[in-house]
Design a protein around this motif. Structure first.
Motif, PDB file in Angstrom:
ATOM      1  N   GLY A 100       0.817  -1.214   0.000  1.00 34.00           N
ATOM      2  CA  GLY A 100       0.000   0.000   0.000  1.00 34.00           C
ATOM      3  C   GLY A 100       0.847   1.259   0.000  1.00 34.00           C
ATOM      4  N   ILE A 101       1.918   1.245   0.771  1.00 30.99           N
ATOM      5  CA  ILE A 101       2.802   2.415   0.815  1.00 30.99           C
ATOM      6  C   ILE A 101       3.442   2.654  -0.541  1.00 30.99           C
ATOM      7  N   THR A 102       3.905   1.577  -1.199  1.00 30.29           N
ATOM      8  CA  THR A 102       4.574   1.759  -2.493  1.00 30.29           C
ATOM      9  C   THR A 102       3.647   2.356  -3.543  1.00 30.29           C
ATOM     10  N   ARG A 103       2.352   2.227  -3.354  1.00 31.53           N
ATOM     11  CA  ARG A 103       1.397   2.763  -4.327  1.00 31.53           C
ATOM     12  C   ARG A 103       1.015   4.209  -4.031  1.00 31.53           C
ATOM     13  N   HIS A 104       1.366   4.693  -2.826  1.00 39.25           N
ATOM     14  CA  HIS A 104       0.951   6.034  -2.437  1.00 39.25           C
ATOM     15  C   HIS A 104       2.098   6.961  -2.059  1.00 39.25           C
ATOM     16  N   ASN A 105       3.338   6.469  -2.075  1.00 48.49           N
ATOM     17  CA  ASN A 105       4.464   7.355  -1.820  1.00 48.49           C
ATOM     18  C   ASN A 105       4.773   8.120  -3.115  1.00 48.49           C
ATOM     19  N   PRO A 106       5.675   9.101  -3.086  1.00 50.83           N
ATOM     20  CA  PRO A 106       5.929   9.879  -4.312  1.00 50.83           C
ATOM     21  C   PRO A 106       6.304   9.030  -5.517  1.00 50.83           C
ATOM     22  N   GLU A 107       7.077   7.980  -5.296  1.00 50.42           N
ATOM     23  CA  GLU A 107       7.500   7.130  -6.411  1.00 50.42           C
ATOM     24  C   GLU A 107       6.306   6.382  -7.010  1.00 50.42           C
ATOM     25  N   GLY A 108       5.450   5.864  -6.152  1.00 52.44           N
ATOM     26  CA  GLY A 108       4.255   5.167  -6.621  1.00 52.44           C
ATOM     27  C   GLY A 108       3.284   6.099  -7.317  1.00 52.44           C
ATOM     28  N   MET A 109       3.131   7.301  -6.756  1.00 53.33           N
ATOM     29  CA  MET A 109       2.248   8.280  -7.391  1.00 53.33           C
ATOM     30  C   MET A 109       2.804   8.714  -8.743  1.00 53.33           C
ATOM     31  N   ASP A 128      10.512  -1.354 -16.030  1.00 52.34           N
ATOM     32  CA  ASP A 128      11.240  -2.593 -16.272  1.00 52.34           C
ATOM     33  C   ASP A 128      12.533  -2.411 -17.047  1.00 52.34           C
ATOM     34  N   SER A 129      12.772  -1.200 -17.559  1.00 54.65           N
ATOM     35  CA  SER A 129      13.951  -0.960 -18.391  1.00 54.65           C
ATOM     36  C   SER A 129      15.249  -0.896 -17.597  1.00 54.65           C
ATOM     37  N   GLY A 130      15.146  -0.637 -16.317  1.00 54.86           N
ATOM     38  CA  GLY A 130      16.354  -0.437 -15.516  1.00 54.86           C
ATOM     39  C   GLY A 130      16.688   1.036 -15.349  1.00 54.86           C
ATOM     40  N   ARG A 131      15.939   1.913 -16.045  1.00 57.30           N
ATOM     41  CA  ARG A 131      16.148   3.358 -15.847  1.00 57.30           C
ATOM     42  C   ARG A 131      15.862   3.692 -14.394  1.00 57.30           C
ATOM     43  N   PRO A 132      16.569   4.666 -13.842  1.00 55.83           N
ATOM     44  CA  PRO A 132      16.271   5.060 -12.463  1.00 55.83           C
ATOM     45  C   PRO A 132      14.817   5.523 -12.327  1.00 55.83           C
ATOM     46  N   ILE A 133      14.195   5.138 -11.241  1.00 53.05           N
ATOM     47  CA  ILE A 133      12.835   5.564 -10.923  1.00 53.05           C
ATOM     48  C   ILE A 133      12.940   6.904 -10.201  1.00 53.05           C
ATOM     49  N   PRO A 134      12.193   7.919 -10.626  1.00 49.98           N
ATOM     50  CA  PRO A 134      12.242   9.204  -9.914  1.00 49.98           C
ATOM     51  C   PRO A 134      11.852   9.024  -8.445  1.00 49.98           C
ATOM     52  N   GLU A 135      12.631   9.653  -7.553  1.00 53.98           N
ATOM     53  CA  GLU A 135      12.383   9.530  -6.118  1.00 53.98           C
ATOM     54  C   GLU A 135      12.109  10.895  -5.504  1.00 53.98           C
ATOM     55  N   ASP A 137      11.637  14.379  -4.177  1.00 56.53           N
ATOM     56  CA  ASP A 137      11.319  15.657  -4.820  1.00 56.53           C
ATOM     57  C   ASP A 137      11.298  15.562  -6.341  1.00 56.53           C
ATOM     58  N   GLU A 138      12.185  14.752  -6.913  1.00 60.66           N
ATOM     59  CA  GLU A 138      12.157  14.564  -8.371  1.00 60.66           C
ATOM     60  C   GLU A 138      10.831  13.940  -8.790  1.00 60.66           C
ATOM     61  N   ALA A 139      10.364  12.941  -8.048  1.00 58.64           N
ATOM     62  CA  ALA A 139       9.081  12.308  -8.356  1.00 58.64           C
ATOM     63  C   ALA A 139       7.953  13.325  -8.227  1.00 58.64           C
ATOM     64  N   ARG A 140       7.981  14.127  -7.167  1.00 59.67           N
ATOM     65  CA  ARG A 140       6.937  15.140  -6.974  1.00 59.67           C
ATOM     66  C   ARG A 140       6.919  16.142  -8.136  1.00 59.67           C
ATOM     67  N   ALA A 141       8.088  16.550  -8.605  1.00 58.53           N
ATOM     68  CA  ALA A 141       8.165  17.486  -9.733  1.00 58.53           C
ATOM     69  C   ALA A 141       7.609  16.846 -11.001  1.00 58.53           C
ATOM     70  N   ARG A 142       7.951  15.606 -11.234  1.00 54.01           N
ATOM     71  CA  ARG A 142       7.431  14.914 -12.418  1.00 54.01           C
ATOM     72  C   ARG A 142       5.918  14.711 -12.321  1.00 54.01           C
ATOM     73  N   ILE A 143       5.427  14.443 -11.109  1.00 48.98           N
ATOM     74  CA  ILE A 143       3.978  14.310 -10.908  1.00 48.98           C
ATOM     75  C   ILE A 143       3.294  15.608 -11.304  1.00 48.98           C
ATOM     76  N   ALA A 144       3.840  16.740 -10.870  1.00 50.25           N
ATOM     77  CA  ALA A 144       3.250  18.045 -11.203  1.00 50.25           C
ATOM     78  C   ALA A 144       3.221  18.249 -12.712  1.00 50.25           C
ATOM     79  N   GLU A 145       4.312  17.899 -13.381  1.00 53.83           N
ATOM     80  CA  GLU A 145       4.373  18.026 -14.847  1.00 53.83           C
ATOM     81  C   GLU A 145       3.303  17.131 -15.516  1.00 53.83           C
ATOM     82  N   LEU A 146       3.203  15.907 -15.049  1.00 55.79           N
ATOM     83  CA  LEU A 146       2.241  14.967 -15.630  1.00 55.79           C
ATOM     84  C   LEU A 146       0.811  15.407 -15.353  1.00 55.79           C
ATOM     85  N   GLU A 147       0.552  15.915 -14.151  1.00 55.49           N
ATOM     86  CA  GLU A 147      -0.800  16.395 -13.830  1.00 55.49           C
ATOM     87  C   GLU A 147      -1.160  17.599 -14.695  1.00 55.49           C
TER      88      GLU A 147
END
Length: 154
Positions: A100-109, A128-135, A137-147
């Motif tokens: 549940g946490i992995t689906r609602h933390n910044p990376e999951g969001m 699945d590519s092996g590219r780094p997953i945004p974590e 603050d980076e994840a939060r910034a990408r979420i804002a861009e995607l939203e």
């Protein structure tokens, strides 16, 4: 498998079946393995070519069906009790909470928004590519861009 982002295996069986070393390898990388490798590692009883799968499954089922049901029941209870004694229920509880946490933390969001904005296949391909997953603050910034991208689509 969704171990790189947006998931934690809730059955928590890999450690019990594979040991800590191989369980960590699969969970840390998210890599997949072949059916033959799964059988070699103890995740499957055996691997057969697809053309022989029905025949092999039927043969196994018939072999099991020849054992008295009372014996099968007791054998199953013994094996299950071993798992329970080793802490399976507590392990599965933690794994479910962590899932549940992995689906609602910044990376999951981020993963969820990536799937919504670019398509699920795109998000899984990144994961699945092996590219780094945004974590973080980076994840939060990408979420804002995607939203913003999703909002522009209306």
């Amino acid at each position: 498998m969704p171990t790189r982002v947006w998931g934690c295996p809730t059955t928590a069986m890999w450690t019990y079946r594979l040991g800590a070393l191989r369980a960590k390898q699969l969970m840390f990388t998210g890599d997949t393995i072949t059916g033959t490798q799964a059988a070699d590692w103890g995740l499957a009883n055996f691997a057969v070519p697809a053309a022989q799968l029905d025949e092999a499954t039927l043969a196994l089922a018939q072999r099991i069906a020849g054992v008295p049901s009372s014996h099968l029941m007791m054998h199953k209870m013994v094996v299950n009790q071993v798992w329970h004694s080793m802490g399976l229920e507590q392990t599965q509880m933690f794994a479910t909470v962590f899932d549940g946490i992995t689906r609602h933390n910044p990376e999951g969001m981020w993963f969820r928004r990536q799937a919504e904005a670019e398509g699920f296949k795109s998000a899984v391909q990144w994961r699945d590519s092996g590219r780094p997953i945004p974590e973080g603050d980076e994840a939060r910034a990408r979420i804002a861009e995607l939203e913003a991208k999703l909002a522009a689509r209306g």
